[in-house]
Design an enzyme around this catalytic site. Structure first.
Site, mmCIF file in Angstrom:
data_model
loop_
_atom_site.group_PDB
_atom_site.id
_atom_site.type_symbol
_atom_site.label_atom_id
_atom_site.label_comp_id
_atom_site.label_asym_id
_atom_site.label_seq_id
_atom_site.Cartn_x
_atom_site.Cartn_y
_atom_site.Cartn_z
ATOM 1 N N ASP A 1 24.103 -26.870 30.593
ATOM 2 C CA ASP A 1 22.785 -26.916 29.963
ATOM 3 C C ASP A 1 22.328 -28.333 29.604
ATOM 4 O O ASP A 1 23.136 -29.251 29.466
ATOM 5 C CB ASP A 1 22.820 -26.106 28.652
ATOM 6 C CG ASP A 1 22.842 -24.605 28.910
ATOM 7 O OD1 ASP A 1 23.132 -24.198 30.056
ATOM 8 O OD2 ASP A 1 22.576 -23.857 27.959
ATOM 9 N N HIS B 1 27.881 -28.227 28.671
ATOM 10 C CA HIS B 1 26.765 -29.180 28.704
ATOM 11 C C HIS B 1 27.117 -30.356 29.607
ATOM 12 O O HIS B 1 28.074 -31.085 29.308
ATOM 13 C CB HIS B 1 26.439 -29.659 27.282
ATOM 14 C CG HIS B 1 25.913 -28.561 26.407
ATOM 15 N ND1 HIS B 1 26.737 -27.726 25.690
ATOM 16 C CD2 HIS B 1 24.652 -28.136 26.172
ATOM 17 C CE1 HIS B 1 25.983 -26.840 25.045
ATOM 18 N NE2 HIS B 1 24.715 -27.065 25.315
#
Ligand code: NI
Length: 280
Positions: free
Chosen positions: A90, A234
């Site tokens: 993300d 991430h």
């Protein structure tokens, strides 16, 4: 007499094996029938885009050029029969995304990237490389606002602006979205549904944003992964990118294959606006 007994036992054993095999075949045939019924009758009507009105189930970057460098026989994964896990990254694309792409290419693994529109605007070429490598691109809004605090028009704008830009850069519109912080409500879900996307949440979260090192990220992910899981990571975090070779190799040893979110959900009944955390 002793010889006869041995022969009898051998024959019996053979019958047992054959019977087990037949049972397995019947069981598998049964599974196949269930899957077909699911496909034909239980899937909701979707938007016109994509495969049979199911954009989330459409093969991602299906053209041969896009999956150049990836093993053709590993594509696409069928998670109704394979032991799948979906790695998702993300908040990018960011400065470490290219390093991650290198790892994924070396391991012949595909993942899903939930990108922010404002980050794509800064690094469109990184997004283009990501899509060309055969990874799936999901919509993570324009600038990571909590959607539950916005008006319906603002929610729409967050998603549409991002999808427009992703489509301009990659030639393909995201089929799935992930709300920032996993935060959603009925009002958000209604807007997401109107855009034809499911909300993809996660089942495994090492909380890699808490400033931990690569070892800890790897340890937490490896401790929690089960078949059908969606893992939240991430790619804007260097330790998370650094943890991936170890995570991927260990999961491969455990028999996992790496699916995109759309592959993972392809055998499920997916409703636009509904939330998905794992394939059960
Ligand atoms: Ni995020």
């Amino acid at each position: 007499m002793k010889k006869l007994a041995v022969a009898l036992m051998a024959a019996l054993a053979l019958v047992t094996v054959v019977a087990l095999g037949a049972g397995l075949a019947i069981g598998m045939a049964g599974l196949g029938v269930v899957a077909v019924v699911d496909d034909v009758h239980l899937l909701p009507e979707g938007p016109a885009e994509g495969v049979q009105g199911r954009p989330w189930a459409a093969p991602v970057a299906a053209d041969a050029e896009a999956r150049r460098g990836l093993r053709a026989d590993a594509y696409p994964h069928d998670c109704s029969v394979e032991k799948c896990v979906a790695l998702t990254f993300d908040d990018g694309p960011g400065p470490h995304t290219d390093a991650l792409l290198k790892t994924l290419a070396a391991e012949k693994v595909r993942a899903t990237f939930f990108v922010l529109g404002e980050m794509v605007a800064e690094r469109p070429e990184v997004l283009r490389r990501t899509a060309e490598a055969g990874h799936q691109i999901g919509n993570h809004t324009w600038d990571h606002k909590d959607l539950t605090g916005l008006t319906p028009a603002q929610v729409r704008s967050q998603l549409t602006r991002t999808s427009d830009l992703v489509e301009r850069v990659t030639g393909r519109r995201p089929a799935v979205m992930r709300p920032p912080y996993g935060a959603s409500d009925r009002k958000v879900a209604k807007e997401v549904a109107a855009l034809g996307m499911p909300e993809v949440i996660w089942g495994v979260d090492p909380q890699d944003w808490r400033g931990m090192g690569a070892d800890e990220v790897a340890r937490k992910v490896l401790k929690e992964v089960q078949p059908g899981e969606i893992v939240l990571l991430h790619d804007i975090r260097k330790p998370s990118v650094a943890a991936m070779p170890r995570v991927i190799r260990t999961l491969k040893k455990r028999g996992y294959v790496f699916a995109t979110v759309s592959e993972l959900l392809a055998s499920a009944v997916v409703q636009p606006g509904a939330q998905y955390r794992r394939l059960v």
